[in-house]
Design a protein around this motif. Structure first.
Motif, PDB file in Angstrom:
ATOM      1  N   SER A 123       0.744  -1.249   0.064  1.00 29.08           N
ATOM      2  CA  SER A 123       0.089  -0.049   0.145  1.00 29.08           C
ATOM      3  C   SER A 123       0.883   1.271  -0.037  1.00 29.08           C
ATOM      4  O   SER A 123       1.433   1.510   1.061  1.00 29.08           O
ATOM      5  CB  SER A 123      -0.870   0.019   1.467  1.00 29.08           C
ATOM      6  OG  SER A 123      -1.728  -0.906   1.170  1.00 29.08           O
ATOM      7  N   ASN A 126       0.172   7.110  -1.957  1.00 29.27           N
ATOM      8  CA  ASN A 126      -0.759   7.788  -2.624  1.00 29.27           C
ATOM      9  C   ASN A 126      -2.158   6.826  -2.793  1.00 29.27           C
ATOM     10  O   ASN A 126      -2.865   7.226  -3.574  1.00 29.27           O
ATOM     11  CB  ASN A 126      -0.080   7.918  -3.926  1.00 29.27           C
ATOM     12  CG  ASN A 126       0.307   6.663  -5.050  1.00 29.27           C
ATOM     13  OD1 ASN A 126       0.147   5.424  -4.301  1.00 29.27           O
ATOM     14  ND2 ASN A 126       0.979   6.807  -5.762  1.00 29.27           N
ATOM     15  N   ILE A 128      -2.399   3.625  -3.909  1.00 29.46           N
ATOM     16  CA  ILE A 128      -2.196   2.717  -4.935  1.00 29.46           C
ATOM     17  C   ILE A 128      -1.748   1.465  -4.283  1.00 29.46           C
ATOM     18  O   ILE A 128      -0.604   1.448  -3.370  1.00 29.46           O
ATOM     19  CB  ILE A 128      -1.477   3.112  -6.126  1.00 29.46           C
ATOM     20  CG1 ILE A 128      -2.464   4.090  -6.842  1.00 29.46           C
ATOM     21  CG2 ILE A 128      -1.293   1.737  -7.060  1.00 29.46           C
ATOM     22  CD1 ILE A 128      -1.732   4.621  -7.898  1.00 29.46           C
ATOM     23  N   GLU A 163      -5.469  -1.701  -6.263  1.00 27.07           N
ATOM     24  CA  GLU A 163      -6.433  -1.110  -5.511  1.00 27.07           C
ATOM     25  C   GLU A 163      -6.018   0.214  -5.364  1.00 27.07           C
ATOM     26  O   GLU A 163      -5.121   0.702  -5.355  1.00 27.07           O
ATOM     27  CB  GLU A 163      -6.358  -1.778  -4.207  1.00 27.07           C
ATOM     28  CG  GLU A 163      -7.278  -1.123  -3.146  1.00 27.07           C
ATOM     29  CD  GLU A 163      -7.257  -1.814  -1.707  1.00 27.07           C
ATOM     30  OE1 GLU A 163      -7.688  -2.800  -1.703  1.00 27.07           O
ATOM     31  OE2 GLU A 163      -6.714  -1.123  -0.856  1.00 27.07           O
ATOM     32  N   TYR A 164      -7.152   1.056  -5.478  1.00 26.98           N
ATOM     33  CA  TYR A 164      -6.953   2.591  -5.381  1.00 26.98           C
ATOM     34  C   TYR A 164      -7.828   2.994  -4.168  1.00 26.98           C
ATOM     35  O   TYR A 164      -8.963   2.912  -4.368  1.00 26.98           O
ATOM     36  CB  TYR A 164      -6.980   3.364  -6.741  1.00 26.98           C
ATOM     37  CG  TYR A 164      -7.186   4.873  -6.406  1.00 26.98           C
ATOM     38  CD1 TYR A 164      -5.630   5.359  -5.993  1.00 26.98           C
ATOM     39  CD2 TYR A 164      -7.973   5.655  -6.711  1.00 26.98           C
ATOM     40  CE1 TYR A 164      -5.709   6.791  -5.679  1.00 26.98           C
ATOM     41  CE2 TYR A 164      -7.728   7.093  -6.530  1.00 26.98           C
ATOM     42  CZ  TYR A 164      -6.667   7.586  -5.944  1.00 26.98           C
ATOM     43  OH  TYR A 164      -6.541   8.863  -5.956  1.00 26.98           O
TER      44      TYR A 164
END
Length: 217
Positions: A123, A126, A128, A163-164
């Motif tokens: 992780s 930012n 992402i 993932e964001y």
């Protein structure tokens, strides 16, 4: 008048001195006046849901399926920037098999899978997070005709995703995942329906590409 000017000068000087002292304290703590003090949620429980496209494929045999709308529900816990564990339920949709053998006996299935998996990635600050998945699944094929030797199988789950999680949304994350459940079958299943064929072992994969949303508590 001179007294008033002197008092004003003392007041302004005092204000500048307090501001300078406050700024030095912030710098000592690594904080700048324009720094965003919001931080990304890293560890904690999360729930998620996703929609996508499911498909079945054989490695050696010619049986494949059309794509169908799939959905997935999951619950997990993230320990740190790197690792989390997840439990998921996936429905791959109504799959219609396409195979020369099945021109005689059309076959459909409505597969589901219960999975326990490890999510490994990183992780970034930012928001992402690229990751890979590995785990074990229990697959139920729910076939209209018994093409394989058994309708339920234990499978190896593998996958990858992205993932964001925007910091401003505080716990909400958008995900894209590709995963597959791999298992061995006897194809075709020994039966009177296929007296002219010799069954052989084959590797089958249930594949799913999905896009979804998670919420971390």
């Amino acid at each position: 008048m001179n007294k008033l000017a002197f008092m004003l000068l003392v007041t302004v000087t005092s204000c500048f001195a307090q501001a300078a002292e406050h700024n030095e304290t912030d710098q000592d703590q690594g904080i700048t006046p324009t720094q965003n003090v919001q931080v990304q949620k890293i560890s904690g429980f999360y729930l998620g849901a996703a929609l996508g496209s499911g498909q079945l494929k054989q490695t050696r045999g010619s049986a494949t399926s059309t794509s169908a709308t799939s959905f997935q529900l999951l619950a997990g816990y993230q320990f740190n920037h790197v690792s989390s564990v997840e439990l998921s339920y996936a429905n791959f949709g109504q799959l219609k098999y396409d195979d020369l053998l099945l021109a005689i006996i059309p076959t459909e299935s409505d597969p589901t899978a219960f999975t326990g998996q490890i999510n490994l990635g990183y992780s970034f600050d930012n928001g992402i997070r690229p990751f890979v998945l590995i785990g074990l699944s229990h697959v139920q094929l729910n076939e209209s005709q018994s093409l394989y030797d058994d309708d339920s199988h234990f499978a190896l789950r593998s996958g990858l995703g992205l993932e964001y999680a925007p910091t401003a949304l505080r716990g909400v994350a958008f995900t894209a995942r590709w995963n597959a459940d791999w298992f061995l079958v006897e194809y075709p299943a020994p039966s009177q329906s296929f007296p002219f064929l010799t069954p052989h072992t084959d590797l089958v994969s249930l594949r799913n590409l999905s896009f979804g949303v998670n919420y971390k508590f």
